[in-house]
Design a protein around this motif. Sequence first.
Motif, PDB file in Angstrom:
ATOM      1  N   PHE A 231      12.018   8.456   0.158  1.00  0.00           N
ATOM      2  CA  PHE A 231      12.240   7.071  -0.292  1.00  0.00           C
ATOM      3  C   PHE A 231      11.876   6.219   0.926  1.00  0.00           C
ATOM      4  CE2 PHE A 231      15.889   4.399  -2.426  1.00  0.00           C
ATOM      5  CZ  PHE A 231      15.376   3.200  -1.960  1.00  0.00           C
ATOM      6  N   THR A 232      10.762   5.478   0.857  1.00  0.00           N
ATOM      7  CA  THR A 232      10.308   4.751   2.058  1.00  0.00           C
ATOM      8  C   THR A 232      11.074   3.437   2.217  1.00  0.00           C
ATOM      9  OG1 THR A 232       8.616   3.261   1.143  1.00  0.00           O
ATOM     10  CG2 THR A 232       7.946   5.560   1.537  1.00  0.00           C
ATOM     11  N   ASN A 233      11.058   2.929   3.436  1.00  0.00           N
ATOM     12  CA  ASN A 233      11.578   1.586   3.713  1.00  0.00           C
ATOM     13  C   ASN A 233      10.677   0.546   3.019  1.00  0.00           C
ATOM     14  OD1 ASN A 233      13.490  -0.085   5.053  1.00  0.00           O
ATOM     15  ND2 ASN A 233      11.870  -0.677   6.464  1.00  0.00           N
ATOM     16  N   TYR A 234      11.066  -0.724   3.089  1.00  0.00           N
ATOM     17  CA  TYR A 234      10.526  -1.755   2.183  1.00  0.00           C
ATOM     18  C   TYR A 234       9.403  -2.624   2.759  1.00  0.00           C
ATOM     19  CZ  TYR A 234      15.076  -0.303   0.581  1.00  0.00           C
ATOM     20  OH  TYR A 234      16.146   0.477   0.226  1.00  0.00           O
ATOM     21  N   ASN A 235       9.188  -2.558   4.077  1.00  0.00           N
ATOM     22  CA  ASN A 235       8.282  -3.544   4.701  1.00  0.00           C
ATOM     23  C   ASN A 235       6.867  -2.996   4.881  1.00  0.00           C
ATOM     24  OD1 ASN A 235      11.224  -4.096   6.448  1.00  0.00           O
ATOM     25  ND2 ASN A 235      10.415  -5.582   5.020  1.00  0.00           N
ATOM     26  N   TRP A 236       6.288  -2.496   3.793  1.00  0.00           N
ATOM     27  CA  TRP A 236       4.963  -1.885   3.845  1.00  0.00           C
ATOM     28  C   TRP A 236       3.876  -2.875   3.434  1.00  0.00           C
ATOM     29  CZ3 TRP A 236       3.316  -2.404  -1.128  1.00  0.00           C
ATOM     30  CH2 TRP A 236       4.301  -2.449  -2.131  1.00  0.00           C
ATOM     31  N   LYS A 237       2.659  -2.548   3.839  1.00  0.00           N
ATOM     32  CA  LYS A 237       1.459  -3.257   3.379  1.00  0.00           C
ATOM     33  C   LYS A 237       0.562  -2.232   2.688  1.00  0.00           C
ATOM     34  CE  LYS A 237       2.361  -7.315   5.285  1.00  0.00           C
ATOM     35  NZ  LYS A 237       3.786  -7.278   4.979  1.00  0.00           N
ATOM     36  N   GLU A 238      -0.546  -2.695   2.138  1.00  0.00           N
ATOM     37  CA  GLU A 238      -1.385  -1.767   1.366  1.00  0.00           C
ATOM     38  C   GLU A 238      -1.892  -0.602   2.217  1.00  0.00           C
ATOM     39  OE1 GLU A 238      -4.632  -1.708  -2.230  1.00  0.00           O
ATOM     40  OE2 GLU A 238      -4.417  -3.558  -1.081  1.00  0.00           O
ATOM     41  N   ALA A 239      -2.162  -0.864   3.489  1.00  0.00           N
ATOM     42  CA  ALA A 239      -2.667   0.216   4.367  1.00  0.00           C
ATOM     43  C   ALA A 239      -1.663   1.371   4.449  1.00  0.00           C
ATOM     44  CB  ALA A 239      -2.954  -0.335   5.766  1.00  0.00           C
ATOM     45  N   HIS A 240      -0.355   1.038   4.439  1.00  0.00           N
ATOM     46  CA  HIS A 240       0.669   2.096   4.453  1.00  0.00           C
ATOM     47  C   HIS A 240       0.546   2.982   3.202  1.00  0.00           C
ATOM     48  CE1 HIS A 240       2.696  -0.975   7.068  1.00  0.00           C
ATOM     49  NE2 HIS A 240       3.110   0.102   7.735  1.00  0.00           N
TER      50      HIS A 240
END
Length: 554
Positions: A231-240
Amino acid sequence: PARYFDIKTTEPISFFLSGLEELLAWKPDGNDDFNISTVPLAERQPLLHSKRPRTLVCHDMRGGYIDDRFIQGSATRNPYVFYHWRYIDIFVYFSHHTVTIPPVCWTNAAHKNGVPVLGTFITEWTDGEKLCEAFLAGGEEAYRAVSEQLARIAQHYRFDGWLINLENTLSAAAVRNLPHFLRHLTAEVHSTVPGGLVIWYDSILRNGALRWQNELNEENRVFFDACDGLFTNYNWKEAHLERTRELAGLRHTDVYVGVDVFARGEVIGGGFDTDKSLRLIRQHGLSAAIFAPGWVYEHLGEENFLQNENKFWGLLAEYLPTHSICTLPLATSFSLGMGTSRFLDGKEEEAGPWYDLNAQEIQPLYPERKGRLSTSCCLQDAWYGGSSLRVQGTIPPGEEQVAVRLFSLQMPAPPKLFLTLLYKLEGSHPDEFTVSLEITTWDSGVCHEGNITSLPEPNGRYHPRFLPAPPPSLAKLLAACHRSSNGWTSRCYELDLQNCSLRDLSLVVSRHQPSPQETSFTCLLGEVRVLDAANVAASLPQVHSLAASQLWWQ
């Protein structure tokens, strides 16, 4: 004991465990029988382990264990309820207590609708560091004792596994044992809980540092490899997302990309813009973890909650693959497990607010077509429980009817079906309309109705035959066939099918005369049942060895 019973009312309550000592000291206790889920996890399709991207909902509201802790319900006005079960795969109950055991009412409601429920094991801050040091930095006995207890707790209370959320730095010795702990816990849960799951939250790196990665990468992959999902953290961008998809390989649907509905930090979209986040996640074929959808209730307020909730999930529906029911009987009065009154046979039995998720019934799809159709909960009138399903829409000019899909089905059709329907038409001209049920079947070269051998259209569409009275052998079960009361109309139908698979159950609203104008309708659904005629005729098994305990007479 105060852990199991409310001090003020003596009512049984759901509870959590604080700290390592309480966890290790836990053992089954006669006082906590109330907390054991009584509803087995219903079958549904597709199965959780299919490779379709999934949707996890993580419920975090005001510290947890609020009105939902009262196992036998409470008189709460405007409570929070969740009912879009057809659209999600996993439900996590989250709080900041070390061991969050999901309140049993949530497990019962989710299981009834085929959704597994996870509790949370969390450590944080300096206390969390000490706790992790105590069970991870030593030998394997210590971490094995913790994983065995967590598996036993899930097995005992009959929920489906754990979200593991360690949010503190770890010593070199502790982080060395962490993958072993996760692997052992996952194996224990798999062996004791059928279909059990362990999901890891993206927080700690392989060197023990606490640094959220917002993706799957080489720094946290070792933990993903040791359990059922990340379950990833929330502050991602498309590159992530691109990097995550590549690294996850065949396990890409085991990565649940976090979406914080409160939109804290730098996020793509939360609130009523949550669909922006979901669109990107789905473009990369990943699963989604929707965190704190209770935003609708907490941020927008309790008053228009049901309306706002339908709007929130309606905006996401395009990105949420739905689930099908795959066993009969299917019977529901659509109750949400709350109300402003209690109804029985279409009559108000008791006025006043109530809340009890154990009493929530199987929930339908909630189809919306902008301006043309809406489905929502009606608290003002019901056949049974606290609410009915309100279907509002328009029949377009020149058309005779509109079909509203209530349930997706996926199962072989029995040779004979009985269907029952209880409804009430509202508005000034209810006699303009006829209401009925429609069953569609999957493509099947040989599927046909009764003994008619002409093949139906590719997806067969059947309108079950109306039964003015039930067959004598079923008169008791289908008593509702003649029981129209308090403005509710009751209908029974039968349908004979051969070599078919059931696909959809829809409500059809037709007008008697075609019209060049569009016509609006409002229909309340009080109850729908789909029954396999063969099972209906069989007598019920006798109940043996019935015992009652923990009684408190008032």
